[in-house]
Design a protein around this motif. Structure first.
Motif, PDB file in Angstrom:
ATOM      1  N   ASP A   1       0.598   6.746  -0.492  1.00  0.00           N
ATOM      2  CA  ASP A   1      -0.066   5.832   0.436  1.00  0.00           C
ATOM      3  C   ASP A   1      -1.422   5.478  -0.181  1.00  0.00           C
ATOM      4  O   ASP A   1      -2.357   6.281  -0.159  1.00  0.00           O
TER       5      ASP A   1
ATOM      6  N   THR B   1       0.825  -1.216   0.000  1.00  0.00           N
ATOM      7  CA  THR B   1       0.000   0.000   0.000  1.00  0.00           C
ATOM      8  C   THR B   1       0.853   1.257   0.000  1.00  0.00           C
ATOM      9  O   THR B   1       0.322   2.358  -0.028  1.00  0.00           O
ATOM     10  N   GLN B   2       2.183   1.096   0.048  1.00  0.00           N
ATOM     11  CA  GLN B   2       3.102   2.226   0.055  1.00  0.00           C
ATOM     12  C   GLN B   2       3.988   2.143  -1.196  1.00  0.00           C
ATOM     13  O   GLN B   2       4.623   1.123  -1.440  1.00  0.00           O
TER      14      GLN B   2
END
Length: 227
Positions: free
Chosen positions: A134, A124-125
């Motif tokens: 993000d 997710t990063q």
């Protein structure tokens, strides 16, 4: 992310399509079970929002047929609030169940939850040079400076970031960020890219969003353009 709404009530379908679109999702809609099942089986969706009471083929039949071939996350919608109805829906393979009338914010939270589970393997990063994205918080920063992006601008940035260093054509971008049947003869992609680039690249900052003439766009840090 792409969602499929299978709902025969026009007002509800329009409400969901508009609301989820404003949140940055690309949304397709089917008004009956037969068409909905066809789209669910042939399309690449992150989640399906499925009504139970549908013409042609009801939601439980759609759910059972879908589960025989695909594991796409599904939220079932129904006006029925009996425990047996919920058990039948979940027993058919639904991931979640929401009773009408429902809060849009609750539906949105549940969509986010099941798509998050479905993408558990995906980071997710994302980091591209000094740009940090993000995906979960839907936030992008560069050198600590937060990019004030609209829902579509963030969806565009996320699409490019997920396939960083790969060239995305206008067709791929419109299918991913807007609608699969979007008219690519319009200049919506160019306009969106221009707006995103203005927020992404301040004077003195290295270019990250590049145009590849005749092919599309790519997000990457190039050594010859890094500070």
């Amino acid at each position: 992310m792409k969602l499929l709404i299978i709902e025969d009530e026009p007002k509800t379908a329009g409400y969901l399509t508009r609301g989820l679109g404003e949140e940055g999702y690309s949304v397709d809609h089917a008004a009956n079970g037969v068409d909905g099942l066809h789209l669910a089986l042939t399309g690449d969706y992150d989640a399906v929002v499925l009504d139970i009471m549908l013409p042609g083929m009801d939601g439980l039949q759609v759910m059972q047929s879908l589960r025989a071939q695909r594991d796409t996350p599904v939220i079932m919608l129904t006006a029925r609030d009996q425990v047996d109805d919920r058990l039948r829906g979940l027993g058919a393979g639904a991931d979640d169940y929401l009773v009408k009338p429902f809060s849009f914010l609750e539906l949105l939270a549940r969509v986010q939850a099941i798509t998050r589970r479905g993408r558990a393997h995906e980071s997710t990063q994302i980091q591209v040079g000094d740009l940090h994205i993000d995906l979960l918080a839907r936030r992008a920063t560069r050198r600590g400076r937060r990019l004030n992006l609209s829902a579509k601008e963030f969806a565009l940035l996320a699409a490019l970031a997920r396939r960083r260093s790969q060239i995305l054509s206008k067709t791929v971008i419109t299918e991913t960020v807007w609608d699969i049947n979007f008219d690519t003869n319009t200049n919506v992609v160019e306009v969106a890219i221009k707006r995103l680039r203005a927020k992404l690249e301040y004077p003195g900052e290295a270019k990250l969003l590049h145009t590849v003439r005749g092919m599309g766009y790519v997000l990457e840090q190039r050594e010859d353009e890094a500070e």
